[in-house]
Design a protein around this motif. Structure first.
Motif, PDB file in Angstrom:
ATOM      1  N   ASP A 104      27.702  18.215 -21.816  1.00 19.74           N
ATOM      2  CA  ASP A 104      27.841  19.587 -21.320  1.00 19.74           C
ATOM      3  C   ASP A 104      27.169  19.719 -19.951  1.00 19.74           C
ATOM      4  O   ASP A 104      27.616  20.467 -19.092  1.00 19.74           O
ATOM      5  CB  ASP A 104      27.196  20.572 -22.298  1.00 19.74           C
ATOM      6  CG  ASP A 104      28.005  20.703 -23.576  1.00 19.74           C
ATOM      7  OD1 ASP A 104      29.143  20.191 -23.599  1.00 19.74           O
ATOM      8  OD2 ASP A 104      27.508  21.297 -24.543  1.00 19.74           O
ATOM      9  N   LEU A 105      26.075  18.969 -19.773  1.00 24.00           N
ATOM     10  CA  LEU A 105      25.316  19.021 -18.527  1.00 24.00           C
ATOM     11  C   LEU A 105      26.075  18.305 -17.409  1.00 24.00           C
ATOM     12  O   LEU A 105      26.078  18.755 -16.265  1.00 24.00           O
ATOM     13  CB  LEU A 105      23.955  18.364 -18.749  1.00 24.00           C
ATOM     14  CG  LEU A 105      22.751  18.898 -17.995  1.00 24.00           C
ATOM     15  CD1 LEU A 105      22.637  20.400 -18.072  1.00 24.00           C
ATOM     16  CD2 LEU A 105      21.486  18.241 -18.524  1.00 24.00           C
ATOM     17  N   TYR A 157      34.845  19.831 -25.543  1.00 19.52           N
ATOM     18  CA  TYR A 157      34.942  20.386 -24.195  1.00 19.52           C
ATOM     19  C   TYR A 157      33.656  21.105 -23.811  1.00 19.52           C
ATOM     20  O   TYR A 157      33.105  21.822 -24.637  1.00 19.52           O
ATOM     21  CB  TYR A 157      36.141  21.357 -24.151  1.00 19.52           C
ATOM     22  CG  TYR A 157      36.461  21.871 -22.791  1.00 19.52           C
ATOM     23  CD1 TYR A 157      37.258  21.124 -21.931  1.00 19.52           C
ATOM     24  CD2 TYR A 157      35.947  23.086 -22.350  1.00 19.52           C
ATOM     25  CE1 TYR A 157      37.543  21.591 -20.669  1.00 19.52           C
ATOM     26  CE2 TYR A 157      36.228  23.548 -21.087  1.00 19.52           C
ATOM     27  CZ  TYR A 157      37.025  22.796 -20.248  1.00 19.52           C
ATOM     28  OH  TYR A 157      37.292  23.253 -18.991  1.00 19.52           O
TER      29      TYR A 157
ATOM     30  N   ALA B  35      40.514  18.505 -14.408  1.00 19.87           N
ATOM     31  CA  ALA B  35      40.349  18.268 -15.846  1.00 19.87           C
ATOM     32  C   ALA B  35      39.382  19.267 -16.483  1.00 19.87           C
ATOM     33  O   ALA B  35      39.496  19.564 -17.667  1.00 19.87           O
ATOM     34  CB  ALA B  35      39.871  16.837 -16.087  1.00 19.87           C
ATOM     35  N   VAL B  36      38.421  19.765 -15.710  1.00 19.11           N
ATOM     36  CA  VAL B  36      37.473  20.747 -16.236  1.00 19.11           C
ATOM     37  C   VAL B  36      37.528  21.976 -15.327  1.00 19.11           C
ATOM     38  O   VAL B  36      36.718  22.130 -14.423  1.00 19.11           O
ATOM     39  CB  VAL B  36      36.037  20.182 -16.293  1.00 19.11           C
ATOM     40  CG1 VAL B  36      35.148  21.103 -17.112  1.00 19.11           C
ATOM     41  CG2 VAL B  36      36.016  18.785 -16.870  1.00 19.11           C
ATOM     42  N   PRO B  37      38.493  22.863 -15.549  1.00 15.98           N
ATOM     43  CA  PRO B  37      38.708  23.980 -14.628  1.00 15.98           C
ATOM     44  C   PRO B  37      37.454  24.833 -14.445  1.00 15.98           C
ATOM     45  O   PRO B  37      36.781  25.171 -15.416  1.00 15.98           O
ATOM     46  CB  PRO B  37      39.813  24.797 -15.309  1.00 15.98           C
ATOM     47  CG  PRO B  37      40.506  23.835 -16.202  1.00 15.98           C
ATOM     48  CD  PRO B  37      39.445  22.869 -16.656  1.00 15.98           C
ATOM     49  N   CYS B  39      34.604  24.085 -13.268  1.00 15.95           N
ATOM     50  CA  CYS B  39      33.331  23.366 -13.320  1.00 15.95           C
ATOM     51  C   CYS B  39      33.098  22.678 -11.973  1.00 15.95           C
ATOM     52  O   CYS B  39      33.966  21.962 -11.481  1.00 15.95           O
ATOM     53  CB  CYS B  39      33.346  22.345 -14.453  1.00 15.95           C
ATOM     54  SG  CYS B  39      31.809  21.448 -14.631  1.00 15.95           S
ATOM     55  N   ARG B 148      22.378  24.414 -13.643  1.00 15.51           N
ATOM     56  CA  ARG B 148      23.266  23.448 -14.302  1.00 15.51           C
ATOM     57  C   ARG B 148      23.125  23.528 -15.816  1.00 15.51           C
ATOM     58  O   ARG B 148      24.108  23.506 -16.550  1.00 15.51           O
ATOM     59  CB  ARG B 148      22.946  22.029 -13.804  1.00 15.51           C
ATOM     60  CG  ARG B 148      23.815  20.960 -14.429  1.00 15.51           C
ATOM     61  CD  ARG B 148      23.441  19.580 -13.929  1.00 15.51           C
ATOM     62  NE  ARG B 148      24.061  19.257 -12.657  1.00 15.51           N
ATOM     63  CZ  ARG B 148      25.298  18.776 -12.532  1.00 15.51           C
ATOM     64  NH1 ARG B 148      26.046  18.583 -13.604  1.00 15.51           N
ATOM     65  NH2 ARG B 148      25.794  18.490 -11.357  1.00 15.51           N
ATOM     66  N   GLN B 149      21.865  23.647 -16.261  1.00 13.78           N
ATOM     67  CA  GLN B 149      21.631  23.777 -17.704  1.00 13.78           C
ATOM     68  C   GLN B 149      22.269  25.056 -18.234  1.00 13.78           C
ATOM     69  O   GLN B 149      22.838  25.067 -19.325  1.00 13.78           O
ATOM     70  CB  GLN B 149      20.122  23.785 -17.978  1.00 13.78           C
ATOM     71  CG  GLN B 149      19.756  23.816 -19.463  1.00 13.78           C
ATOM     72  CD  GLN B 149      20.143  22.528 -20.170  1.00 13.78           C
ATOM     73  OE1 GLN B 149      19.749  21.445 -19.781  1.00 13.78           O
ATOM     74  NE2 GLN B 149      20.969  22.649 -21.207  1.00 13.78           N
ATOM     75  N   ALA B 152      25.826  24.439 -18.663  1.00 12.66           N
ATOM     76  CA  ALA B 152      26.031  23.585 -19.835  1.00 12.66           C
ATOM     77  C   ALA B 152      25.979  24.415 -21.117  1.00 12.66           C
ATOM     78  O   ALA B 152      26.729  24.176 -22.055  1.00 12.66           O
ATOM     79  CB  ALA B 152      24.970  22.487 -19.865  1.00 12.66           C
ATOM     80  N   ASN B 184      39.061  29.419 -17.908  1.00 15.51           N
ATOM     81  CA  ASN B 184      39.390  28.712 -19.144  1.00 15.51           C
ATOM     82  C   ASN B 184      38.401  29.042 -20.265  1.00 15.51           C
ATOM     83  O   ASN B 184      38.079  28.201 -21.094  1.00 15.51           O
ATOM     84  CB  ASN B 184      39.440  27.196 -18.897  1.00 15.51           C
ATOM     85  CG  ASN B 184      40.024  26.430 -20.063  1.00 15.51           C
ATOM     86  OD1 ASN B 184      40.806  26.966 -20.827  1.00 15.51           O
ATOM     87  ND2 ASN B 184      39.625  25.173 -20.221  1.00 15.51           N
ATOM     88  N   ARG B 186      35.314  29.157 -20.380  1.00 16.23           N
ATOM     89  CA  ARG B 186      34.164  28.283 -20.510  1.00 16.23           C
ATOM     90  C   ARG B 186      33.201  28.344 -19.322  1.00 16.23           C
ATOM     91  O   ARG B 186      32.037  28.597 -19.504  1.00 16.23           O
ATOM     92  CB  ARG B 186      34.637  26.829 -20.740  1.00 16.23           C
ATOM     93  CG  ARG B 186      33.515  25.819 -20.845  1.00 16.23           C
ATOM     94  CD  ARG B 186      32.587  26.168 -22.001  1.00 16.23           C
ATOM     95  NE  ARG B 186      31.485  25.218 -22.117  1.00 16.23           N
ATOM     96  CZ  ARG B 186      30.388  25.253 -21.374  1.00 16.23           C
ATOM     97  NH1 ARG B 186      30.246  26.161 -20.452  1.00 16.23           N
ATOM     98  NH2 ARG B 186      29.428  24.356 -21.561  1.00 16.23           N
ATOM     99  N   HIS B 187      33.708  28.114 -18.108  1.00 11.54           N
ATOM    100  CA  HIS B 187      32.820  28.062 -16.951  1.00 11.54           C
ATOM    101  C   HIS B 187      32.991  29.304 -16.078  1.00 11.54           C
ATOM    102  O   HIS B 187      34.121  29.678 -15.767  1.00 11.54           O
ATOM    103  CB  HIS B 187      33.100  26.814 -16.108  1.00 11.54           C
ATOM    104  CG  HIS B 187      32.620  25.546 -16.743  1.00 11.54           C
ATOM    105  ND1 HIS B 187      33.453  24.714 -17.453  1.00 11.54           N
ATOM    106  CD2 HIS B 187      31.393  24.980 -16.787  1.00 11.54           C
ATOM    107  CE1 HIS B 187      32.749  23.681 -17.910  1.00 11.54           C
ATOM    108  NE2 HIS B 187      31.504  23.810 -17.517  1.00 11.54           N
ATOM    109  N   THR B 226      46.006  28.842 -15.770  1.00  9.58           N
ATOM    110  CA  THR B 226      44.662  28.805 -16.320  1.00  9.58           C
ATOM    111  C   THR B 226      44.116  30.232 -16.355  1.00  9.58           C
ATOM    112  O   THR B 226      44.349  30.998 -15.427  1.00  9.58           O
ATOM    113  CB  THR B 226      43.761  27.915 -15.445  1.00  9.58           C
ATOM    114  OG1 THR B 226      44.299  26.599 -15.421  1.00  9.58           O
ATOM    115  CG2 THR B 226      42.336  27.870 -15.982  1.00  9.58           C
TER     116      THR B 226
END
Lengths: 183, 304
Positions: A104-105, A157, B35-37, B39, B148-149, B152, B184, B186-187, B226
């Protein structure tokens, strides 16, 4: 005549690697769509992406030699950023257990896999996720049946691996963001 | 591996300015970004003949994608003719032989600072947004390791706190540009300093978007189709700028994002921010055959 005076023209290497990257980019942007690579040679993908900054796992000694010639370091699966691997049978899947998926990081530490497959026959997959308006379906053969459950178990993910399936000079991209349902 | 296999014959300059190893690094990171929209992916951010902060991040993405058949449009705050946009565009065509265009419809590659064109982008077009500050958490967390953490952990509570404080203080959300958006599911990303008007254009769009910050050395992407959802409260809907009813004083067009031009008498007039759309509208009014593509906003509203 200098290059500037004659106008910039890409040499064969530049044109080839640019076209290869564009195929990979659209394949990953629209999972499940078939994109055309400029050449059926898998080493072309390595040529467009890899150099001395990369660690590569390759289970095909012939291809491994070619990849090493681009400067990439050949390493075991667990350390690789890029894996050229056969996922046809249990032997390949046994390797796949070690694939780096990042965290995740650091999602960018997840590996990119390049594997041969056959499009248009075999197991039917339904894809959903980014790059797909509602859902997309495609058939693929030449991959071990347990691959998809292994992928689902492995990819939490945003950690996970990205997969390029190669059939001749065609490529399908399956980023980690795609949910795959076997029909 | 020998030195000979890693070198190639001398050339005056690399096609597309960036050398092959810089391009390979960009390609690897651009694929990871897709691949990781949303991020942020770190990248090397090479030197380009332009100062950091003037669009070097976008420039590197565009240079990596360029080929002779490309048609490139560069926008600066909606305009094609600003010094920054014109210089970047001429540089891009000089090092690649790609065509220059002002027309959103004709472009295959659109590099932009602070605006997304009003005409809908197609599936074969790539939008490259220049990003000054890629970290949406910077206002609430200056330490990037901690940020960043938080990414995450999907720990974005403090961003809502900022919005809440604005509501309490001002009665509405004051975030003008670079409105944080969840990608997405997530981020959270900052969509670069585009106005609120432009953020919904990224949601389930047909085109591919790269966002690249050269100075901060991070790039991220929004693939086609997305989900991009601006952060809002369930009882406070997202609001775009109130420009739907404004009329451009030069082209007479209404329903798009406008620039406000102060006047000597203390008042102001408005003109289309997307300058090429304004040019097209004026030409059309003069009787020329000009095709204006479908736009995201219709009659000043974004269709749901």
């Amino acid at each position: 005549m200098s290059a500037l005076a004659s106008g910039p023209v890409p040499d064969a290497f530049e044109a080839r690697t640019n076209a290869t990257f564009e195929a990979l980019m659209w394949a990953l942007s629209r999972p499940g769509t078939v994109q055309d690579l400029p050449s059926p040679d898998v080493a072309g993908i390595a040529e467009a992406l890899l150099d001395r900054e990369c660690r590569v796992f390759c289970d095909n000694p012939l291809l491994a030699g070619e990849i090493a010639s681009f400067g990439a370091a050949l390493v075991p699966m667990a350390l690789a950023d890029y894996c050229f691997i056969s996922l046809e049978d249990a032997r390949g899947l046994a390797q796949l257990v070690h694939v780096p998926v990042g965290s995740d990081l650091y999602p960018d530490a997840g590996a990119t896999l390049i594997a041969a497959a056959r499009f248009g026959t075999g197991a039917k997959l339904r894809l959903t996720g980014p790059g797909i308006e509602t859902s997309a379906e495609f058939s693929v053969d030449g991959l071990a049946a347990e691959l998809w459950s292994l992928r689902a178990a492995h990819c939490r993910y945003p950690a996970g691996f990205d997969l390029f399936l190669i059939c001749g000079a065609q490529v399908i991209g399956l980023p980690r963001s795609t949910q795959i349902e076997v029909l | 591996m020998t030195l000979a296999t890693l070198t190639k014959p001398w050339a005056a300059f690399s096609y597309g300015f960036l050398d092959a190893s810089a391009k390979r690094e960009m390609r690897r990171k651009m694929l990871k970004a897709i691949a990781v929209p949303g991020c942020q992916m770190p990248y090397a951010s090479r030197e380009v003949p332009m100062a950091r902060g003037w669009g070097t991040g976008g420039l590197q993405v565009t240079l990596t994608l360029l080929k002779p058949s490309s048609s490139v449009k560069v926008i600066d705050q909606g305009a094609d003719d600003s010094v920054n946009a014109a210089s970047i565009r001429s540089f891009l065509s000089k090092v690649s032989g790609a065509a220059e265009t002002w027309d959103t419809q004709a472009a295959t590659l659109i590099q932009s600072r602070h605006r997304i064109p009003e005409e809908r982008l197609r599936a074969d077009q790539v939008l490259v947004l220049q990003v000054p500050n890629p970290e949406p958490l910077r206002p609430v967390e200056p330490n990037m390791s901690v940020a960043r953490q938080m990414h995450a952990d999907a720990d974005y509570g403090r961003l809502w706190l900022i919005l809440y404080e604005q509501m309490v203080r001002s009665g509405r959300i004051m975030e003008g540009a670079a409105y944080p958006a969840l990608v997405n599911r997530r981020h959270v990303m900052t969509p670069s300093p585009i106005p609120r008007w432009d953020v919904p254009k990224l949601h389930m769009a047909e085109h591919l978007t790269f966002l690249s910050a050269g100075r901060e050395k991070r790039l991220y992407a929004v693939p086609p189709f997305t989900q991009v959802e601006p952060l809002v409260f369930s009882d406070v809907p997202y609001q775009v700028e109130d420009h739907g009813a404004l009329r451009c004083h030069r082209s007479g067009v209404t329903g798009y994002y406008m620039n406000e031009i102060p006047q000597d008498n203390g008042g102001s007039v408005f003109e289309l921010s997307d300058s090429n759309l304004g040019i097209k509208a004026i030409r059309r009014a003069e009787g020329a055959q000009v095709e204006i593509g479908p736009t995201w906003y219709e009659n000043g509203k974004m269709p749901q």
